[in-house]
Design an enzyme around this catalytic site. Structure first.
Site, PDB file in Angstrom:
ATOM      1  N   ASN A  74     -26.547  23.890 -50.240  1.00  0.00           N
ATOM      2  CA  ASN A  74     -26.884  22.751 -49.129  1.00  0.00           C
ATOM      3  C   ASN A  74     -27.044  21.448 -49.939  1.00  0.00           C
ATOM      4  O   ASN A  74     -27.423  21.432 -51.355  1.00  0.00           O
ATOM      5  CB  ASN A  74     -28.236  23.037 -48.453  1.00  0.00           C
ATOM      6  CG  ASN A  74     -29.557  23.483 -49.454  1.00  0.00           C
ATOM      7  OD1 ASN A  74     -29.464  23.866 -50.531  1.00  0.00           O
ATOM      8  ND2 ASN A  74     -30.631  23.111 -48.667  1.00  0.00           N
ATOM      9  N   SER A 114     -19.459  22.519 -49.867  1.00  0.00           N
ATOM     10  CA  SER A 114     -20.563  21.908 -49.176  1.00  0.00           C
ATOM     11  C   SER A 114     -20.051  20.312 -48.722  1.00  0.00           C
ATOM     12  O   SER A 114     -18.879  20.188 -49.442  1.00  0.00           O
ATOM     13  CB  SER A 114     -21.598  21.583 -50.279  1.00  0.00           C
ATOM     14  OG  SER A 114     -22.092  22.778 -50.828  1.00  0.00           O
ATOM     15  N   ALA A 146     -18.065  23.982 -35.987  1.00  0.00           N
ATOM     16  CA  ALA A 146     -19.142  23.469 -35.387  1.00  0.00           C
ATOM     17  C   ALA A 146     -20.207  24.786 -35.064  1.00  0.00           C
ATOM     18  O   ALA A 146     -19.540  25.841 -34.756  1.00  0.00           O
ATOM     19  CB  ALA A 146     -19.138  22.797 -34.309  1.00  0.00           C
ATOM     20  N   ASN A 202     -17.234  13.537 -39.474  1.00  0.00           N
ATOM     21  CA  ASN A 202     -18.663  13.528 -38.886  1.00  0.00           C
ATOM     22  C   ASN A 202     -18.902  12.218 -38.576  1.00  0.00           C
ATOM     23  O   ASN A 202     -19.527  12.006 -37.469  1.00  0.00           O
ATOM     24  CB  ASN A 202     -19.544  14.208 -40.071  1.00  0.00           C
ATOM     25  CG  ASN A 202     -19.577  15.712 -39.728  1.00  0.00           C
ATOM     26  OD1 ASN A 202     -18.725  16.182 -39.055  1.00  0.00           O
ATOM     27  ND2 ASN A 202     -20.061  16.487 -40.790  1.00  0.00           N
ATOM     28  N   CYS A 254     -25.656  17.979 -39.813  1.00  0.00           N
ATOM     29  CA  CYS A 254     -24.699  17.152 -40.585  1.00  0.00           C
ATOM     30  C   CYS A 254     -24.452  15.665 -40.130  1.00  0.00           C
ATOM     31  O   CYS A 254     -24.304  14.924 -41.122  1.00  0.00           O
ATOM     32  CB  CYS A 254     -23.133  17.909 -40.178  1.00  0.00           C
ATOM     33  SG  CYS A 254     -23.121  19.431 -40.671  1.00  0.00           S
TER      34      CYS A 254
HETATM   35  C1  UDX Z   1     -20.845  19.051 -36.576  1.00  0.00           C
HETATM   36  C2  UDX Z   1     -19.196  18.721 -36.287  1.00  0.00           C
HETATM   37  O1  UDX Z   1     -18.625  18.915 -34.996  1.00  0.00           O
HETATM   38  C3  UDX Z   1     -18.452  19.754 -37.166  1.00  0.00           C
HETATM   39  O2  UDX Z   1     -16.877  19.389 -37.252  1.00  0.00           O
HETATM   40  C4  UDX Z   1     -18.926  19.524 -38.377  1.00  0.00           C
HETATM   41  O3  UDX Z   1     -18.278  20.633 -39.534  1.00  0.00           O
HETATM   42  C5  UDX Z   1     -20.466  19.924 -38.785  1.00  0.00           C
HETATM   43  O4  UDX Z   1     -21.072  18.862 -37.725  1.00  0.00           O
HETATM   44  P1  UDX Z   1     -22.518  20.622 -35.458  1.00  0.00           P
HETATM   45  O5  UDX Z   1     -23.561  19.847 -35.978  1.00  0.00           O
HETATM   46  O6  UDX Z   1     -22.770  22.025 -35.401  1.00  0.00           O
HETATM   47  O7  UDX Z   1     -21.075  20.339 -35.701  1.00  0.00           O
HETATM   48  O8  UDX Z   1     -22.510  20.203 -33.889  1.00  0.00           O
HETATM   49  P2  UDX Z   1     -21.535  19.605 -32.825  1.00  0.00           P
HETATM   50  O9  UDX Z   1     -20.954  20.335 -31.716  1.00  0.00           O
HETATM   51  O10 UDX Z   1     -20.686  18.599 -33.476  1.00  0.00           O
HETATM   52  O11 UDX Z   1     -22.858  18.877 -31.923  1.00  0.00           O
HETATM   53  C6  UDX Z   1     -23.581  17.613 -32.584  1.00  0.00           C
HETATM   54  C7  UDX Z   1     -24.442  17.116 -31.484  1.00  0.00           C
HETATM   55  O12 UDX Z   1     -23.854  16.178 -30.653  1.00  0.00           O
HETATM   56  C8  UDX Z   1     -25.314  17.975 -30.778  1.00  0.00           C
HETATM   57  O13 UDX Z   1     -26.691  17.496 -30.868  1.00  0.00           O
HETATM   58  C9  UDX Z   1     -24.513  18.021 -29.611  1.00  0.00           C
HETATM   59  O14 UDX Z   1     -25.487  18.247 -28.336  1.00  0.00           O
HETATM   60  C10 UDX Z   1     -24.152  16.309 -29.305  1.00  0.00           C
HETATM   61  N1  UDX Z   1     -23.034  16.350 -28.733  1.00  0.00           N
HETATM   62  C11 UDX Z   1     -21.729  16.799 -28.754  1.00  0.00           C
HETATM   63  C12 UDX Z   1     -23.129  15.368 -27.520  1.00  0.00           C
HETATM   64  O15 UDX Z   1     -24.198  14.767 -27.304  1.00  0.00           O
HETATM   65  N2  UDX Z   1     -22.132  15.099 -26.659  1.00  0.00           N
HETATM   66  C13 UDX Z   1     -20.718  15.589 -26.997  1.00  0.00           C
HETATM   67  O16 UDX Z   1     -19.832  15.294 -26.332  1.00  0.00           O
HETATM   68  C14 UDX Z   1     -20.808  16.410 -28.044  1.00  0.00           C
END
Ligand code: UDX
Length: 442
Positions: A74, A114, A146, A202, A254
């Site tokens: 990490n 990472s 994700a 990201n 992230c």
């Molecule tokens: C993210 C990236 O999507 C991924 O490609 C990367 O490798 C790691 O970071 P993750 O953090 O697992 O993945 O979640 P993600 O689905 O991207 O959601 C992030 C945040 O955005 C969440 O709190 C989610 O609720 C919010 N979100 C997502 C929204 O508010 N609206 C959306 O339309 C999509």
């Protein structure tokens, strides 16, 4: 690694960690004890664990025997010293690299997994170059999955990115992915581009959420409906409709970290306007969270003292038990500061986790208010003045509002920050309703 082992029976993969406790948990066949909850993971593990995926504790031995070493440690944001609050803390990657330099034999390909600031491979090169009698090649292979959909994302990725300057090493890693990913989806680049592409992806995703959340607030003020705006805007192919759902702000491990990282890099290269641009994405996200708590206080007659709120969802999104950077943290802390009593429900988040985030790690402990974790949705709503939905868990989609409303104090409110529940049914029970991005002006 589990997915890789599944598609590549010819590979022998050893996952090692400095934490014995974690390794023990991964070796435990009982799914409830796995360190992370991820749909589909258990099934894949059942197929590969003990076959060609192993969780040993001998870190040095595993490195010594490996042709390829994936560094997946990490990289949290630095807490102290130079760059605190913005720069990535590379302590763990440095330690791991030193160990590889010390014990690796022959020719080894070291793969950065990472998410790292651009040019970290330089650091690796310097450390690995210290060892003698062996040869290293460095590749960057950032991961785009994700949480909650990790297994599916890994099995069927939009793209796999392999960055490196040695074509032989790049070819070796792409050959592994080619076992299940169509070659047209495997992108090869130089090292620096791969490192920067991950941060950029990201940052762009985070920026979409901040953008739509800013428009949601404008919709509320003007009588527009953000869902309609989203449909109209998202059907432009250049924009696309994915990742445009409004909410209480983005969370997860992230986005905040990586955007901060980008800001730090921009400042490092004296690109102050670039830094300011990306900082606004973070600022808007904090604002998106605090405006929810302010809106609630306003609707509940300006004070939450002696009021009870049912909070549905604490994870940063559905299908994960991860609470890192969850918008629920800032919102619940605000509500507690205002004296609220919170009954928190989340199908996967433990009381200990909630307690840690709301009390132990709270910057300035809540001065008033109290909270409990409740197992059922209906019992969370017992005696509540308001129901607040913070995470889009499927089980909140179709709630039994007749039963819930009967147990609430009146006038009762429902605040849906995700637009994920059957709100008209709640209104039919005489509850006042608010949903993100829906204006009331005719
Ligand atoms: C993210 C990236 O999507 C991924 O490609 C990367 O490798 C790691 O970071 P993750 O953090 O697992 O993945 O979640 P993600 O689905 O991207 O959601 C992030 C945040 O955005 C969440 O709190 C989610 O609720 C919010 N979100 C997502 C929204 O508010 N609206 C959306 O339309 C999509």
């Amino acid at each position: 690694m589990a997915v890789m082992a599944d598609y590549c029976p010819g590979l022998d993969i050893h996952v090692v960690d400095v934490s014995q406790h974690r390794i023990d948990a991964w070796n435990n066949i009982d799914s409830a004890s796995l360190p992370i909850y991820e749909p589909g993971l258990q099934e894949v593990l059942n197929r590969v664990r003990g076959r060609n995926l192993h969780f040993p504790t001998d870190v040095s031995g595993a490195i010594q025997r490996a042709d390829m070493v994936f560094l997946s440690v990490n990289t949290p944001t630095k807490r102290n010293g130079h760059g605190a609050g913005a720069a990535a803390d590379l302590t763990f990657i440095e330690k791991a690299a030193r160990q590889v330099a010390e014990v690796a034999r022959g020719s080894t390909i070291v793969v950065e997994r990472s998410t790292l600031p651009v040019r970290t491979a330089d650091v690796l090169r310097k450390i690995l170059g210290q060892g003698s009698g062996h040869h290293f090649e460095i590749l960057s292979n950032p991961e785009f999955m994700a949480e909650g959909t990790a297994i599916e994302d890994l099995q069927n990725p939009d793209r796999v990115l392999v960055g490196g300057f040695c074509s032989q090493a790049v070819a070796e890693l792409t050959a592994i992915y080619a076992n299940w990913v169509d070659p047209s989806r495997i992108i090869t680049t130089g090292l620096w581009s791969a490192e920067l592409a991950k941060l950029t992806a990201n940052a762009f995703l985070a920026q979409r959420i901040s953008s739509i959340n800013s428009i949601a607030a404008l919709c509320e003020a003007t009588g527009a409906d953000v869902d309609e705006v989203r449909r109209a805007v998202g059907s432009d192919r250049r924009i696309g409709c994915e990742f445009l759902r409004p909410g209480p702000g983005f969370g997860g491990s992230c986005f905040r970290k990586d955007v901060h990282n980008l800001i730090y890099l921009a400042e490092h290269y004296s690109l102050d306007q670039v830094a300011a641009y990306w900082r606004s994405v973070i600022d808007l996200n904090s604002w998106s969270q605090h405006r929810i708590s302010q809106m609630i206080v306003k609707n509940l007659f300006g004070t939450l003292r002696d009021k009870r709120l049912a909070v549905l969802g604490f994870a940063f999104k559905a299908d994960t038990n991860d609470t890192r950077e969850s918008p629920a943290i800032a919102i619940c802390r605000d509500l507690l500061h205002d004296g609220a009593t919170l009954s928190i429900h989340d199908p996967r988040v433990s009381f200990d986790d909630i307690q840690r985030l709301l009390v132990t790690e709270a910057e300035g402990r809540p001065t008033s208010g109290c909270f409990e974790r409740v197992d059922g949705v209906v019992s969370a709503c017992e005696g509540a003045d308001a129901v607040l939905i913070l995470t889009d868990w499927a089980q909140y989609r179709d709630l039994d509002w007749a039963t819930i409303a009967a147990r609430m104090r009146r006038p009762g409110w429902v605040f849906d920050t995700r637009r994920c529940t059957n709100l008209s049914d709640a209104a039919a029970q005489g509850l006042e309703t608010w949903q993100i991005g829906l204006g009331e002006l005719a």
